[in-house]
Design a protein around this motif. Structure first.
Motif, mmCIF file in Angstrom:
data_model
loop_
_atom_site.group_PDB
_atom_site.id
_atom_site.type_symbol
_atom_site.label_atom_id
_atom_site.label_comp_id
_atom_site.label_asym_id
_atom_site.label_seq_id
_atom_site.Cartn_x
_atom_site.Cartn_y
_atom_site.Cartn_z
ATOM 1 N N ALA A 1 4.788 -3.961 13.243
ATOM 2 C CA ALA A 1 3.821 -4.736 12.457
ATOM 3 C C ALA A 1 2.411 -4.172 12.658
ATOM 4 O O ALA A 1 1.649 -4.004 11.681
ATOM 5 N N TYR A 2 2.083 -3.835 13.904
ATOM 6 C CA TYR A 2 0.771 -3.249 14.197
ATOM 7 C C TYR A 2 0.582 -1.964 13.385
ATOM 8 O O TYR A 2 -0.453 -1.756 12.743
ATOM 9 N N GLY A 3 1.612 -1.114 13.402
ATOM 10 C CA GLY A 3 1.534 0.150 12.677
ATOM 11 C C GLY A 3 1.369 -0.079 11.182
ATOM 12 O O GLY A 3 0.518 0.552 10.531
ATOM 13 N N LEU A 4 2.142 -1.007 10.624
ATOM 14 C CA LEU A 4 2.098 -1.232 9.180
ATOM 15 C C LEU A 4 0.748 -1.809 8.747
ATOM 16 O O LEU A 4 0.202 -1.428 7.705
ATOM 17 N N VAL A 5 0.207 -2.693 9.578
ATOM 18 C CA VAL A 5 -1.102 -3.275 9.226
ATOM 19 C C VAL A 5 -2.181 -2.192 9.291
ATOM 20 O O VAL A 5 -3.040 -2.095 8.405
ATOM 21 N N TYR A 6 -2.105 -1.358 10.317
ATOM 22 C CA TYR A 6 -3.086 -0.279 10.449
ATOM 23 C C TYR A 6 -2.977 0.679 9.260
ATOM 24 O O TYR A 6 -3.979 1.129 8.690
ATOM 25 N N ILE A 7 -1.735 0.992 8.861
ATOM 26 C CA ILE A 7 -1.516 1.880 7.707
ATOM 27 C C ILE A 7 -2.140 1.253 6.449
ATOM 28 O O ILE A 7 -2.844 1.924 5.687
ATOM 29 N N SER A 8 -1.910 -0.041 6.273
ATOM 30 C CA SER A 8 -2.466 -0.730 5.098
ATOM 31 C C SER A 8 -3.982 -0.624 5.109
ATOM 32 O O SER A 8 -4.607 -0.343 4.073
ATOM 33 N N PHE A 9 -4.573 -0.842 6.277
ATOM 34 C CA PHE A 9 -6.027 -0.753 6.412
ATOM 35 C C PHE A 9 -6.517 0.634 5.976
ATOM 36 O O PHE A 9 -7.467 0.774 5.202
ATOM 37 N N LEU A 10 -5.849 1.672 6.463
ATOM 38 C CA LEU A 10 -6.267 3.044 6.152
ATOM 39 C C LEU A 10 -6.068 3.373 4.672
ATOM 40 O O LEU A 10 -6.906 4.038 4.051
ATOM 41 N N LEU A 11 -4.973 2.880 4.104
ATOM 42 C CA LEU A 11 -4.714 3.160 2.690
ATOM 43 C C LEU A 11 -5.743 2.467 1.802
ATOM 44 O O LEU A 11 -6.223 3.049 0.829
ATOM 45 N N VAL A 12 -6.096 1.243 2.184
ATOM 46 C CA VAL A 12 -7.138 0.538 1.412
ATOM 47 C C VAL A 12 -8.439 1.341 1.513
ATOM 48 O O VAL A 12 -9.127 1.577 0.510
ATOM 49 N N GLY A 13 -8.747 1.788 2.736
ATOM 50 C CA GLY A 13 -9.967 2.595 2.939
ATOM 51 C C GLY A 13 -9.922 3.864 2.110
ATOM 52 O O GLY A 13 -10.904 4.232 1.447
ATOM 53 N N ALA A 14 -8.766 4.535 2.104
ATOM 54 C CA ALA A 14 -8.631 5.788 1.347
ATOM 55 C C ALA A 14 -8.801 5.527 -0.148
ATOM 56 O O ALA A 14 -9.482 6.296 -0.839
ATOM 57 N N VAL A 15 -8.215 4.431 -0.627
ATOM 58 C CA VAL A 15 -8.323 4.093 -2.060
ATOM 59 C C VAL A 15 -9.780 3.816 -2.413
ATOM 60 O O VAL A 15 -10.293 4.307 -3.433
ATOM 61 N N VAL A 16 -10.463 3.046 -1.547
ATOM 62 C CA VAL A 16 -11.869 2.702 -1.826
ATOM 63 C C VAL A 16 -12.708 3.977 -1.889
ATOM 64 O O VAL A 16 -13.486 4.184 -2.831
ATOM 65 N N ILE A 17 -12.550 4.846 -0.915
ATOM 66 C CA ILE A 17 -13.363 6.073 -0.879
ATOM 67 C C ILE A 17 -13.037 6.962 -2.080
ATOM 68 O O ILE A 17 -13.924 7.461 -2.759
ATOM 69 N N PHE A 18 -11.739 7.094 -2.346
ATOM 70 C CA PHE A 18 -11.337 7.973 -3.441
ATOM 71 C C PHE A 18 -11.795 7.422 -4.797
ATOM 72 O O PHE A 18 -12.173 8.177 -5.688
ATOM 73 N N SER A 19 -11.785 6.108 -4.932
ATOM 74 C CA SER A 19 -12.187 5.480 -6.195
ATOM 75 C C SER A 19 -13.673 5.704 -6.456
ATOM 76 O O SER A 19 -14.111 5.716 -7.608
ATOM 77 N N ARG A 20 -14.432 5.820 -5.390
ATOM 78 C CA ARG A 20 -15.888 5.977 -5.555
ATOM 79 C C ARG A 20 -16.303 7.444 -5.647
ATOM 80 O O ARG A 20 -17.468 7.727 -5.837
ATOM 81 N N ARG A 21 -15.349 8.330 -5.454
ATOM 82 C CA ARG A 21 -15.719 9.751 -5.489
ATOM 83 C C ARG A 21 -16.017 10.214 -6.898
ATOM 84 O O ARG A 21 -15.317 9.830 -7.842
ATOM 85 N N ASP A 22 -17.037 11.031 -6.993
ATOM 86 C CA ASP A 22 -17.438 11.558 -8.285
ATOM 87 C C ASP A 22 -16.932 12.995 -8.395
ATOM 88 O O ASP A 22 -17.317 13.852 -7.605
ATOM 89 N N PHE A 23 -16.058 13.233 -9.373
ATOM 90 C CA PHE A 23 -15.479 14.582 -9.503
ATOM 91 C C PHE A 23 -16.160 15.407 -10.589
ATOM 92 O O PHE A 23 -15.631 16.416 -11.007
ATOM 93 N N LYS A 24 -17.336 14.930 -11.080
ATOM 94 C CA LYS A 24 -18.007 15.680 -12.176
ATOM 95 C C LYS A 24 -18.573 16.982 -11.647
ATOM 96 O O LYS A 24 -18.990 17.065 -10.510
#
Lengths: 301, 268
Positions: free
Chosen positions: B245-268
């Motif tokens: 459970a600890y591992g899965l929650v940590y993974i979820s945290f990191l994936l949310v972080g990765a999605v947030v960062i990637f969503s804000r990235r500007d590829f222009k």
């Protein structure tokens, strides 16, 4: 420079030639006796078990295995070396590292204590370190009666301290799941400590409770040493009888065979012929039973 | 969800094309080679050492795959500029990230599953090389299914490492991502030291900081029960559940972080 690929057959032939040259040079290297001899001692880069425990990260068991293999090689290599000044300087540090990295490495405690206690030249002759190692094992696994038995064993066989040995056997007998024969062993040790018969009982029990084939083989080797001692006593009696009858010492076993004392040349239980030199009966140095243990003296109350 | 599945399958196919599964051959060769050579070196500890080595190799091969593929998951698409054509398709950014993660996770799980089969096959062979008397004193049978508990936690650990590598790859170069991922993995094994830092420093601030890091940084030491399973020591199911459970929650945290960062990235 052309980018056109060359003929693969030529490339393969070149590679085969080069590999043949490598093999040839390696053979020359081997014939030359390898690199110049170095008298640099074996080295242990990390001596601190605690530091190694941290450095090993999640590979502690695997690193413990590597140190165990190194301890076995160090012991075996030193024991078999031609160097008359056999030192086993790294043995305890290696066993210390092994058992700190994996405190449940039972064989490292049990076998390691045998290595450490063994008298020179077969070992470093450090029963004190053997007991210290087993004591650590007992602290790591307080219900392991085998360690208490092994401490008694070191007291018995190498320290010839039968009272301490009996005390440890008694202590081992009180552990949960300890076999019933430990109580008998303690009593026998006190009554007959030092006799060959009680030593035989000790090794027989050791063989019976051995955790690995290697430990069992070691116990069998010890039992064979006791058999060899019995055989050598009988051979000495024959040599004495021959001398009393003929007035001279036999020049070799063949004299005893001709005189009818022996049917064939005598060999020890490992198959190596005994040596008869100036009337003294000895174990062959090439025998895997060599050297024989110093025979414990009977406890005198 | 379907889009995530498509991206995941593509990542898996790409890793097969990149010959990631060759690692399985190396794993099998290592185990079989060691099993063959080790007999004379270990004073009767062959099976224990093969178990230790097999579990360590599964963890190491998986770790290398997780880090070195994980760090390139996003970076490769940016570097090859294929990210533009990908994002012009009906793929949302979070689907892209989650798909990439799922694909590498699938690769890892398949890898670990095949390595586990090879591991048990070698152990089953070794089992036949010992007498009944020798086997009777082993703490656990050679093919003890209890080792699957350690392998299960290794999988969770690898999924966590993958999430860390993916997280870093959304905003940094592969080299830096690899350094940061390995750095976190190493620090994550010193978690117990961070917890007891106050015993070795006088500064209360340093002690509080270390305690804070203890809670925040991933505790990789928790996933390591290899020694316990090899020695057939009890591992409570509640421990396995809590660590997973600890591992899965940590993974979820990191994936949310990765999605947030990637969503804000500007590829222009």
């Amino acid at each position: 420079m052309s980018g056109r690929p060359g003929c693969p057959g030529v490339a393969l032939a070149v590679m085969a030639t080069l590999m043949a040259a490598v093999i040839g040079l390696q053979a020359v290297h081997e014939r030359g006796g390898g690199p110049p001899a170095s008298d640099a001692p074996e080295f242990l880069y990390v001596r601190s078990p605690e530091a190694m425990r941290r450095l090993a990260l999640s590979y502690q068991s695997l690193v413990a295995d590597l140190y165990w293999i190194r301890a076995v090689q160090h012991y075996g290599g030193t024991r078999l070396s031609a160097n008359p000044d056999k030192r086993y300087e790294l043995l305890y540090p290696l066993l210390d590292l092994t058992t700190t990295l994996e405190p449940r490495f039972n064989v490292a405690y049990l076998f390691g204590s045998l290595f450490l206690a063994e008298s020179p030249p077969g070992g470093p002759g450090r029963p004190d370190l053997a007991i210290a190692l087993l004591d650590r094992g007992l602290r790591a696994q307080p219900s392991k009666w085998e360690f208490a038995q092994a401490i008694g064993f070191v007291h018995y066989w190498w320290r010839h301290d039968y009272e301490q040995a009996a005390e440890w056997f008694t202590r081992a007998a009180k552990f949960p799941n300890a076999p019933f024969w430990l109580t008998t062993l303690a009593a026998t040790t006190l009554a007959e400590g030092g006799s060959r018969g009680s030593s035989r009982i000790l090794w027989e029990q050791f063989a019976r409770s051995a955790e690995t084939e290697a430990l069992r083989n070691e116990a069998v080797r010890r039992l064979q040493q006791l058999d060899a001692m019995d055989q050598m006593d009988r051979l000495r009696q024959m040599v004495d009888a021959y001398r009393q009858r003929g007035g001279a010492l036999p020049s070799g076993w063949i004299d005893l065979v001709r005189a009818g004392y022996l049917r064939a040349l005598p060999a020890d239980p490992a198959g190596t012929p005994y040596v008869l030199q100036d009337g003294a009966v000895m174990l062959g140095r090439g025998s895997r039973l060599f050297p024989l243990p110093i025979e414990p003296q009977r406890l005198v109350h | 969800m379907r889009v995530i599945g498509h991206v995941a399958v593509n990542v898996f196919k790409e890793s097969v094309r990149d010959k990631v599964l060759y690692s399985l051959v190396a794993f099998a060769a290592l185990l079989i080679g060691v099993a063959y050579l080790i007999g004379q070196l270990t004073a009767g500890q062959d099976v224990k050492i093969i178990k230790d080595l097999g579990l360590a190799a599964i963890a190491t091969f998986g770790l290398l795959i997780a880090v070195f593929i994980g760090i390139g998951l996003v970076w490769k698409e940016v570097d090859r500029r294929s990210i533009y054509s990908l994002l012009s398709k009906p793929i949302r950014r979070h689907e892209f990230i989650l798909g990439k993660y799922a694909g590498l996770s699938l690769t890892l799980i398949v890898n670990v599953a095949i390595m586990t089969l090879a591991f048990y096959a070698v152990l089953a062979y070794m089992n036949t090389q010992f007498s009944e008397a020798s086997r009777s004193v082993w703490p656990a049978p050679a093919t003890d299914p209890g080792m699957l508990r350690a392998i299960g936690l290794i999988v969770v650990e690898l999924l966590l490492v993958t999430a860390i590598a993916l997280f870093f790859s959304t905003f940094s170069s592969p080299l830096l991502s690899a350094g940061l991922t390995f750095g976190l993995w190493v620090i994550g094994h010193f978690n117990a030291d961070l917890r007891n830092f106050e015993a070795v420093v006088e500064s209360k601030t340093a002690a509080y900081l270390a305690r804070g890091l203890y809670y925040v940084l991933p505790n990789f030491a928790a996933f390591d029960i290899k020694t316990q399973v090899v020695n057939a020591l009890p591992v409570a199911p509640s421990y396995l559940a809590a660590t997973t459970a600890y591992g899965l929650v940590y993974i979820s945290f990191l994936l949310v972080g990765a999605v947030v960062i990637f969503s804000r990235r500007d590829f222009k």
